[in-house]
Scaffold this active site. Sequence first.
Site, short mmCIF file in Angstrom:
data_model
loop_
_atom_site.label_atom_id
_atom_site.label_comp_id
_atom_site.label_asym_id
_atom_site.label_seq_id
_atom_site.Cartn_x
_atom_site.Cartn_y
_atom_site.Cartn_z
N GLN A 152 -9.89 -10.84 0.74
CA GLN A 152 -8.59 -11.32 0.23
C GLN A 152 -7.64 -11.66 1.38
OE1 GLN A 152 -10.19 -8.63 -0.91
NE2 GLN A 152 -9.79 -8.25 -3.07
N ASP A 178 -1.69 -1.11 -6.30
CA ASP A 178 -2.19 -1.31 -7.67
C ASP A 178 -1.65 -0.26 -8.61
OD1 ASP A 178 -4.30 -2.51 -5.73
OD2 ASP A 178 -4.47 -3.53 -7.66
N LYS A 197 -5.84 -1.63 -2.13
CA LYS A 197 -7.15 -2.14 -1.71
C LYS A 197 -7.82 -1.21 -0.70
CE LYS A 197 -8.98 -4.86 -2.93
NZ LYS A 197 -10.00 -4.58 -3.98
O1 MRU Z 1 -9.08 -6.23 -5.96
P1 MRU Z 1 -7.78 -6.97 -5.90
O2 MRU Z 1 -7.84 -8.21 -5.07
O3 MRU Z 1 -7.20 -7.21 -7.26
O4 MRU Z 1 -6.80 -5.97 -5.14
C1 MRU Z 1 -5.49 -6.36 -4.89
C2 MRU Z 1 -4.70 -5.37 -4.13
O5 MRU Z 1 -5.17 -4.31 -3.78
C3 MRU Z 1 -3.25 -5.70 -3.90
O6 MRU Z 1 -2.82 -5.17 -2.69
C4 MRU Z 1 -2.41 -5.11 -5.04
O7 MRU Z 1 -2.93 -5.51 -6.27
C5 MRU Z 1 -1.00 -5.50 -4.96
S1 MRU Z 1 -0.77 -7.21 -5.30
C6 MRU Z 1 0.89 -7.54 -5.30
#
Ligand code: MRU
Length: 344
Positions: free
Chosen positions: A193, A234, A245
């Site tokens: 990401q 999250d 993450k």
């Molecule tokens: O697995 P993902 O790409 O959905 O994980 C995203 C993250 O960990 C972001 O840092 C989190 O969702 C915050 S987004 C504003």
Amino acid sequence: MTVKTIEWRANTVRMIDQRLLPAREVFRTYRDYRGVAEAIRTMVIRGAPAIGVAAAMGVALGIRGTAHERARKRFELVAKTLKATRPTAVNLAWAVDRMGRVLEANLALGEDELFGAMRAEAIAIYDEDLAVNRSLGQFGAALVGNPATILTHCNAGALATAGYGTALGVVRAARDAGKIIEVFADETRPFLQGSRLTAWELRKDHIPVTVIADNMAATVLAQKKIDCVVVGTDRTAANGDVANKIGTYPLAVMARRHGVPFYVAAPLSSIDLNCPNGASIPIEERAGRELTEFGGKQIAPKGVHTFNPAFDVTPAELVTAIITERGVAYPPYTESLRALKEKN
Ligand code: MRU
């Protein structure tokens, strides 16, 4: 950023397919809730606030053509399907439950009127997310020096939200306030990401970004190039433990080791006061082939055991401050987070 992550368009939901970025900008259109659920599960769309918006729009699509008791029954199925897609980001369940309350309040309406009310609520969740990110960005920008070099992990940007971003909202707001900002982006294995999405959207906004492999963060921090770390979340527990993450926790440890402030950009919708601490946050485990295959190629022996948690928990003691749309929370978080959640 001009590209829309997600959009309600003529009673369909349109999303950019984040699995294909940065190579290709492909948009997908969903007409029913099952498609939206699959898009969340397979990470066409990802990022806690963005999947909350997607789920809300999915609920609106799902109840279309129903009313009264049938609508309630359909909602149960739709809510269950959407909530089962990804367990860690609390925004998803938060958005679905909010849609459920609107449904209950409008059960007397006919099919078209009910659909109209649900669609309006999903669009309101989208609009509010944009406003939340802008406000959070302002509070965060005040913590950032000038010039400043910011290290971030994963993608907590426009692509992870309705737009503007949380961690990258702080970056954008600091830049818009006239500060000279540079970003280091961890590539964020295994889904990349950071290198694929954070680097893509920052370049689109002409914000200087340097991509590093995750295992280079300590070196970058040791060379004193970094003024602060800013990440998203999250789900943040009532005591300030932060699920984000995988790879966020080691970054917080390294930041502490090098005396660098570690900030978490957390919309209030991602703070879960029902979770007393990080141990009660469900952590998604994803398929092992995300580790053993890359771009269709085998990069680890076939059949090898794998362990692929998508998130980790950073203990509150490593978090310098939590930035929300209503202000900045400092330790002890049990009091400061509750105070911000209850403020209006
Ligand atoms: O697995 P993902 O790409 O959905 O994980 C995203 C993250 O960990 C972001 O840092 C989190 O969702 C915050 S987004 C504003």
